[in-house]
Design a protein around this motif. Structure first.
Motif, PDB file in Angstrom:
ATOM      1  N   TYR A  35       0.863  -1.176   0.000  1.00 32.31           N
ATOM      2  CA  TYR A  35       0.000   0.000   0.000  1.00 32.31           C
ATOM      3  C   TYR A  35       0.901   1.229   0.000  1.00 32.31           C
ATOM      4  CZ  TYR A  35       0.936  -0.012   5.071  1.00 32.31           C
ATOM      5  OH  TYR A  35       1.544   0.007   6.292  1.00 32.31           O
ATOM      6  N   MET A  36       0.332   2.412  -0.121  1.00 30.84           N
ATOM      7  CA  MET A  36       1.138   3.631  -0.090  1.00 30.84           C
ATOM      8  C   MET A  36       0.984   4.284   1.271  1.00 30.84           C
ATOM      9  SD  MET A  36       2.722   3.721  -2.918  1.00 30.84           S
ATOM     10  CE  MET A  36       3.320   5.346  -3.364  1.00 30.84           C
ATOM     11  N   ALA A  37       2.102   4.753   1.821  1.00 36.02           N
ATOM     12  CA  ALA A  37       2.081   5.274   3.184  1.00 36.02           C
ATOM     13  C   ALA A  37       3.003   6.464   3.355  1.00 36.02           C
ATOM     14  CB  ALA A  37       2.499   4.168   4.154  1.00 36.02           C
ATOM     15  N   VAL A  38       2.677   7.238   4.382  1.00 36.25           N
ATOM     16  CA  VAL A  38       3.545   8.320   4.848  1.00 36.25           C
ATOM     17  C   VAL A  38       3.813   8.034   6.317  1.00 36.25           C
ATOM     18  CG1 VAL A  38       3.732  10.775   5.313  1.00 36.25           C
ATOM     19  CG2 VAL A  38       2.575   9.999   3.247  1.00 36.25           C
ATOM     20  N   PRO A  39       5.050   7.634   6.670  1.00 39.29           N
ATOM     21  CA  PRO A  39       5.371   7.411   8.082  1.00 39.29           C
ATOM     22  C   PRO A  39       5.354   8.737   8.848  1.00 39.29           C
ATOM     23  CG  PRO A  39       7.102   6.539   6.628  1.00 39.29           C
ATOM     24  CD  PRO A  39       6.172   7.354   5.787  1.00 39.29           C
ATOM     25  N   ALA A  40       4.998   8.680  10.128  1.00 40.76           N
ATOM     26  CA  ALA A  40       4.833   9.896  10.930  1.00 40.76           C
ATOM     27  C   ALA A  40       6.122  10.692  11.114  1.00 40.76           C
ATOM     28  CB  ALA A  40       4.256   9.532  12.295  1.00 40.76           C
ATOM     29  N   PHE A  41       7.274  10.062  10.966  1.00 43.96           N
ATOM     30  CA  PHE A  41       8.523  10.791  11.223  1.00 43.96           C
ATOM     31  C   PHE A  41       9.023  11.571  10.003  1.00 43.96           C
ATOM     32  CE2 PHE A  41       9.502   6.361  10.222  1.00 43.96           C
ATOM     33  CZ  PHE A  41      10.297   6.519   9.106  1.00 43.96           C
ATOM     34  N   VAL A  42       8.344  11.455   8.867  1.00 48.38           N
ATOM     35  CA  VAL A  42       8.774  12.151   7.647  1.00 48.38           C
ATOM     36  C   VAL A  42       8.334  13.610   7.691  1.00 48.38           C
ATOM     37  CG1 VAL A  42       8.379  12.311   5.157  1.00 48.38           C
ATOM     38  CG2 VAL A  42       8.766  10.086   6.207  1.00 48.38           C
ATOM     39  N   GLY A  43       9.252  14.520   7.380  1.00 52.80           N
ATOM     40  CA  GLY A  43       8.879  15.931   7.272  1.00 52.80           C
ATOM     41  C   GLY A  43       8.635  16.598   8.614  1.00 52.80           C
ATOM     42  N   GLN A  44       8.180  17.841   8.543  1.00 56.54           N
ATOM     43  CA  GLN A  44       7.885  18.655   9.719  1.00 56.54           C
ATOM     44  C   GLN A  44       6.377  18.811   9.848  1.00 56.54           C
ATOM     45  OE1 GLN A  44      10.489  19.856  11.595  1.00 56.54           O
ATOM     46  NE2 GLN A  44      11.773  18.703  10.172  1.00 56.54           N
ATOM     47  N   LYS A  45       5.932  19.273  11.024  1.00 59.30           N
ATOM     48  CA  LYS A  45       4.506  19.529  11.223  1.00 59.30           C
ATOM     49  C   LYS A  45       3.996  20.450  10.118  1.00 59.30           C
ATOM     50  CE  LYS A  45       1.323  20.936  14.821  1.00 59.30           C
ATOM     51  NZ  LYS A  45       0.777  22.263  14.716  1.00 59.30           N
ATOM     52  N   LYS A  46       2.818  20.154   9.604  1.00 56.07           N
ATOM     53  CA  LYS A  46       2.139  20.908   8.542  1.00 56.07           C
ATOM     54  C   LYS A  46       2.706  20.660   7.137  1.00 56.07           C
ATOM     55  CE  LYS A  46      -0.805  23.562  10.964  1.00 56.07           C
ATOM     56  NZ  LYS A  46      -2.155  23.050  11.127  1.00 56.07           N
TER      57      LYS A  46
END
Length: 149
Positions: A35-46
């Protein structure tokens, strides 16, 4: 119906080049595809990551239903929104937290008027949390109105 799932689907998916991060493939628990995902640790808030489904050959003046599985796992993981190309300013669907780690089903009606919708965008907005992920899977487009549960 058209199968737009990521492992075996026939649809055209594109990463947005103007966003903050990409969506990435993640293996399914059962091992059958991904599936396609974005892990929570990627990038900054917003920060935002957008994955676009390009739709071609949708007939004008016809109704379609986009059905998909989604998961918002983790504390304060962020938001998942869905935009249609001809209404890019306001999401047609939005979810900002999961009650648990379970996969749920989202449904969106797409009515092709004189202007046809030529893409659907899944947008992930990062939250404060550093654990969990936002995931999307099993994207299917069927003609007609969305079925009742």
């Amino acid at each position: 119906s058209v199968d737009c799932s990521f492992s075996r689907g026939v649809c055209d998916w594109k990463q947005d080049a103007d966003d903050d991060f990409d969506w990435n493939p993640a293996d399914r628990d059962r091992g059958d595809g991904y599936y396609m995902a974005v892990p929570a640790f990627v990038g900054q808030k917003k920060d935002m990551g957008r994955l676009k489904l390009l739709l071609t050959d949708l007939k004008p003046k016809t109704s379609y239903c986009l059905i998909f599985s989604y998961r918002l796992a983790g504390e304060r993981v962020g938001k998942l929104r869905v935009f249609l190309a001809n209404k890019i300013n306001a999401p047609v669907w939005e979810q900002n937290k999961g009650k648990d780690e379970r996969w749920r089903t989202g449904k969106i009606e797409i009515f092709q008027g004189a202007e046809t919708t030529n893409s659907v965008t899944f947008e992930s907005e990062r939250g404060k949390g550093k654990t969990g992920e936002i995931g999307v899977d099993n994207v299917i487009l069927i003609s007609g109105l969305c079925p009742e549960d």
